[in-house]
Scaffold this motif. Structure first.
Motif, PDB file in Angstrom:
ATOM      1  N   ASP A  61       0.828  -1.221  -0.153  1.00 41.35           N
ATOM      2  CA  ASP A  61      -0.116   0.099  -0.053  1.00 41.35           C
ATOM      3  C   ASP A  61       0.838   1.222   0.030  1.00 41.35           C
ATOM      4  OD1 ASP A  61       1.059  -0.457   2.458  1.00 41.35           O
ATOM      5  OD2 ASP A  61      -0.689   0.395   3.617  1.00 41.35           O
ATOM      6  N   LYS A  62       2.187   1.134   0.162  1.00 44.92           N
ATOM      7  CA  LYS A  62       3.055   2.194   0.045  1.00 44.92           C
ATOM      8  C   LYS A  62       3.438   2.691  -1.533  1.00 44.92           C
ATOM      9  CE  LYS A  62       3.148   2.425   4.430  1.00 44.92           C
ATOM     10  NZ  LYS A  62       2.204   3.376   5.009  1.00 44.92           N
ATOM     11  N   TYR A  63       2.549   2.799  -2.405  1.00 45.45           N
ATOM     12  CA  TYR A  63       2.979   3.376  -3.666  1.00 45.45           C
ATOM     13  C   TYR A  63       3.597   4.697  -3.686  1.00 45.45           C
ATOM     14  CZ  TYR A  63      -0.132  -0.331  -5.540  1.00 45.45           C
ATOM     15  OH  TYR A  63      -0.745  -1.453  -5.774  1.00 45.45           O
ATOM     16  N   ASP A  64       4.533   4.837  -4.691  1.00 48.38           N
ATOM     17  CA  ASP A  64       5.190   6.015  -5.055  1.00 48.38           C
ATOM     18  C   ASP A  64       4.341   7.009  -5.585  1.00 48.38           C
ATOM     19  OD1 ASP A  64       8.365   5.301  -4.261  1.00 48.38           O
ATOM     20  OD2 ASP A  64       7.529   3.532  -4.955  1.00 48.38           O
ATOM     21  N   GLY A  65       3.444   6.671  -6.224  1.00 42.57           N
ATOM     22  CA  GLY A  65       2.766   7.519  -7.121  1.00 42.57           C
ATOM     23  C   GLY A  65       1.928   6.833  -8.156  1.00 42.57           C
ATOM     24  N   LEU A  66       1.243   7.776  -8.955  1.00 37.89           N
ATOM     25  CA  LEU A  66       0.418   7.532 -10.226  1.00 37.89           C
ATOM     26  C   LEU A  66       0.970   7.984 -11.379  1.00 37.89           C
ATOM     27  CD1 LEU A  66      -3.257   8.826  -8.475  1.00 37.89           C
ATOM     28  CD2 LEU A  66      -2.325   6.320  -8.786  1.00 37.89           C
ATOM     29  N   TYR A  67       0.948   7.247 -12.443  1.00 38.83           N
ATOM     30  CA  TYR A  67       1.240   7.902 -13.697  1.00 38.83           C
ATOM     31  C   TYR A  67       0.354   7.637 -14.881  1.00 38.83           C
ATOM     32  CZ  TYR A  67       1.802   2.880 -15.370  1.00 38.83           C
ATOM     33  OH  TYR A  67       1.491   1.441 -15.814  1.00 38.83           O
ATOM     34  N   SER A  68       0.644   8.431 -15.812  1.00 43.62           N
ATOM     35  CA  SER A  68      -0.248   8.322 -17.087  1.00 43.62           C
ATOM     36  C   SER A  68       0.681   8.543 -18.468  1.00 43.62           C
ATOM     37  CB  SER A  68      -1.317   9.519 -17.176  1.00 43.62           C
ATOM     38  OG  SER A  68      -2.123   9.205 -18.213  1.00 43.62           O
ATOM     39  N   PRO A  69       0.441   7.703 -19.356  1.00 44.56           N
ATOM     40  CA  PRO A  69       1.460   7.764 -20.285  1.00 44.56           C
ATOM     41  C   PRO A  69       1.219   9.424 -21.190  1.00 44.56           C
ATOM     42  CG  PRO A  69      -0.447   6.470 -20.841  1.00 44.56           C
ATOM     43  CD  PRO A  69      -0.633   6.657 -19.735  1.00 44.56           C
ATOM     44  N   ILE A  70       2.130   9.687 -21.777  1.00 47.69           N
ATOM     45  CA  ILE A  70       2.363  11.034 -22.444  1.00 47.69           C
ATOM     46  C   ILE A  70       2.048  10.570 -24.097  1.00 47.69           C
ATOM     47  CG2 ILE A  70       3.472  13.008 -23.122  1.00 47.69           C
ATOM     48  CD1 ILE A  70       5.027  13.001 -20.464  1.00 47.69           C
ATOM     49  N   MET A  71       0.897  11.307 -24.463  1.00 42.25           N
ATOM     50  CA  MET A  71       0.644  10.825 -25.656  1.00 42.25           C
ATOM     51  C   MET A  71       1.162  11.821 -26.826  1.00 42.25           C
ATOM     52  SD  MET A  71      -1.287   8.242 -24.840  1.00 42.25           S
ATOM     53  CE  MET A  71      -1.741   7.490 -26.053  1.00 42.25           C
TER      54      MET A  71
END
Length: 278
Positions: A182-192
């Motif tokens: 549960d200790k995620y570093d963050g969220l990401y989304s691909p740059i298009m």
């Protein structure tokens, strides 16, 4: 010698330009575009030479000029005003093209994901060669698995065109190995399409160990354990982050159909033979 004017009825002129007669009646009533002649019987007759003017009006309508703007350009033509309108609309069209390219790229990605989902049954592990990806990232601490909170946070942080490209999470291998799931570093989304944004993470190319889980997130620890066993048996050295993302979240009927992909890069993978390319 002067050519005789060719008279066209409203129906004939409408057929010639593939429009409805009601459109011509409406334009006539508001004074935007009227027939060259009206007979004593009330019939409208258009001259074939009006076709160019009519198609010009249609073009202005297609680039989303308002009726009042079109009337001004057509009936009170001013070169400077027209040039300014063209410049403004060219910029609008360029932005629309960029938007459509982003949409096209997202649709292609969704198509690829759905084709992949057809091959997943329960839990699977594969070695897949992946290209370099540029990811837009933001720190995020998961206090629980409340998807609504996560999505609201994403909405407040990124523009719609970004999160519509898909949202995943990333976590360091050290945390996964110590079972701090549960200790995620963050969220990401691909740059298009190579857009320039801040907070960019480069996900390097290479062969990745990819695990697939069909079902709810609470089985992710089991998937990670199988992936680590798979790597140990084949003497694969894993490095970096584990990248998690849902690949069918836009096309599922229940949580049980949800498919999560976990991708971890394999160190010194140049001599490996991947099972497929992404």
């Amino acid at each position: 010698m002067k050519k005789e004017m060719i008279k066209l009825t409203t129906a004939q002129f409408a057929r010639l330009h593939h429009v409805n007669k009601r459109t011509l009646h409406y334009y006539d009533n508001i004074g935007l575009f009227s027939p060259a002649h009206k007979g004593e019987n009330g019939y409208r007759y258009y001259d074939y030479t009006q076709s160019i003017e009519f198609e010009f009006i249609r073009m202005l309508k297609e680039i989303n000029l308002s009726i009042s703007e079109i009337q001004k350009l057509v009936h009170s033509f001013n070169t400077e005003d027209f040039l300014q309108t063209i410049l403004r609309k060219q910029k609008d069209i360029d932005e629309e093209i960029k938007k459509l390219k982003r949409v096209k790229a997202v649709l292609a990605q969704k198509q690829e994901h759905l084709l992949l989902c057809r091959q997943i049954d329960g839990m699977e592990i594969q070695m897949i060669e992946q290209k370099t990806e540029y990811l837009r990232t933001v720190p995020y601490q998961f206090e629980d698995d409340d998807f609504i909170k996560v999505f609201q946070y994403v909405q407040d942080t990124w523009p719609p065109e970004q999160y519509r490209a898909g949202v995943g999470s990333y976590i360091s291998l050290e945390k996964v190995k110590s079972k701090q799931f549960d200790k995620y570093d963050g969220l990401y989304s691909p740059i298009m399409n190579g857009e320039k944004v801040k907070n960019v993470m480069i996900k390097p190319s290479g062969v990745y160990l990819c695990g697939y889980l069909e079902g709810t997130w609470d089985r992710l620890p089991e998937l990670y354990e199988k992936m680590f066993d798979y790597a140990e048996e084949r003497q694969l050295r894993l490095t970096g982050y584990a990248f998690e993302k849902g690949i069918n979240d836009f096309a599922m009927a229940s949580e049980e159909e949800y498919i999560t992909q976990v991708a971890i890069r394999i160190k010194d993978s140049s001599k490996l033979v991947p099972e497929k390319k992404a």
